[in-house]
Enzyme design. Sequence first.
Site, PDB file in Angstrom:
ATOM      1  CE  LYS A 182      -2.183   3.416   2.289  1.00  0.00           C
ATOM      2  NZ  LYS A 182      -1.773   4.472   1.372  1.00  0.00           N
ATOM      3  N   GLY A 235       6.983   6.109   7.904  1.00  0.00           N
ATOM      4  CA  GLY A 235       6.095   7.272   7.931  1.00  0.00           C
ATOM      5  C   GLY A 235       6.297   8.022   9.229  1.00  0.00           C
ATOM      6  CB  SER A 236       4.278  10.608  10.887  1.00  0.00           C
ATOM      7  OG  SER A 236       3.067   9.930  11.176  1.00  0.00           O
ATOM      8  CD  GLU A 257      13.643   4.164   9.678  1.00  0.00           C
ATOM      9  OE1 GLU A 257      14.060   3.132  10.219  1.00  0.00           O
ATOM     10  OE2 GLU A 257      14.027   5.307   9.991  1.00  0.00           O
TER      11      GLU A 257
END
Length: 504
Positions: A182, A235-236, A257
Amino acid sequence: MRITTNDAVTTYANYIDGAWLPAAGGDLFENRNPANTDELIGLFQKSTRADVSVAVEAAARAYEKWRLVPAPRRGEILFRAAQILVERKEALARDMTREMGKILDETRGDVQEAIDMTYFIAGEGRRLHGQTTPSELRDKFAMSVRQSIGVSAIITPWNFPMAIPSWKIVPALVCGNTVVFKPATYTPLSALNFVKVLEEAGVPPGVVNFVTGGGEEIGNALLEHPQVRVVSFTGSTEVGRLVSERGAGSFKKVHLEMGGKNVIMIMDDANLELAVEGCLWGGFGTTGQRCTAASRVVVHEKVYRRFVEAFVSRVRALKVGDGLDPATQMGPSVSQGQLETVIRYVKIGSDEGAKLATGGHRLDHGPFKNGFFHEPTVFVDVNREMRIAREEVFGPVVAVIPCRSLDEAVAIGNDVIYGLSASIYTQDVNKAFQAMRDMYTGVFYVNAPTIGAEVHLPFGGTKATGNGHREAGTAALDVFSEWKSIYVDFSGRLQRAQIDPADI
Ligand code: UN1
């Protein structure tokens, strides 16, 4: 790959079980060029939970066969994929600049990173080393082997639209797992281009499945699906925490990460010209939208004024524009939301009393009027308590902080919740080694900026940047495989470990 093409717009499909398909619900989302939002790059499938289920089931079925394909053969398919990427590099880079905004030099680098990773990990098909050890008992053989895990959910960001998917998908495949991928909603075309290459290289149906759409809907469906066994997310930190919590319920292996607030430390003996170059590249490369971006520069007071003067004049001269123009040095932010974050942090910095040395404004006139452009921005005389010195901005904003010593620089450097990358500029080997030892980060550079990791070394960070895993290097194999220790007793009798006396 394409469902329909007319003059106006192309509609792109999901890829499930070897077929390019529309999402069940029939909804689409737009992919627009952040340098010129009038340019619609394409329409992509707004998938739902139902599409995720079909994709996971296809991946689960394909897994039973793929895990038994000898790893060197899996590697051969990946070598072919790397070769196709090499042939298509320029076209792939141009697509990436159009959908994401970073300059062509950098999108070429992004595709190159995918090529490097794919070649490197394809070679692991002939290694995937385990251990053989002696047994404490006679006529007994002991070894450990890596075993595949199952369906891997790969959730990737927009800032490295092909490199980061390759860091995850390629190791997952070489280890014998199957994938549901995704990608970020801002960069689905580069993700699709990568999947297309894998398909053409001969990855069998169901082994890689591609589902585009909103993070929350698809992410949650993947995290809640019992057949997904591994989740790799970049991502965040905020979203990473949710991924971790949601994955914990069914004990998925979760690799995260996340954010960074990376520091360049400049000592009084540094080659200042080199340091200025490094800060430009580290701070404003990818418009500051790297997890590894050098958003803090800590400078020894003895060279502080000289550094600031030289740095600010170079930042002022940076040419902002469309990344497809070879003269451009810095592209737009990826989206309206990201641009608003930058604007918000510029205000926060000013309100906190940091001195705005250059930049600080959105660019919205003339050639910039349809894009998410912002001036490269430098705050000076920042102190470590300020939010612009502590929080990730993910944009073209650098905070310059004075210090009195190496010890103080290291203390400031470590004084954030993140721990991805750090760097020191010094000519003194003792200082370099001390900083190398004392910075608690996953990546460290001497006389180079905080960006520029190579694919054959582990990549990842400490504290709120990660959850103990690393990607890239052979460390990536640890995310996508589990150890199995095997004991083979060829004595023909019961031998009891820890109990039977040694037969000496
Ligand atoms: C990221 O910012 O998410 O070291 C990855 C670098 C690149 C990778 C960055 N090779 O900056």
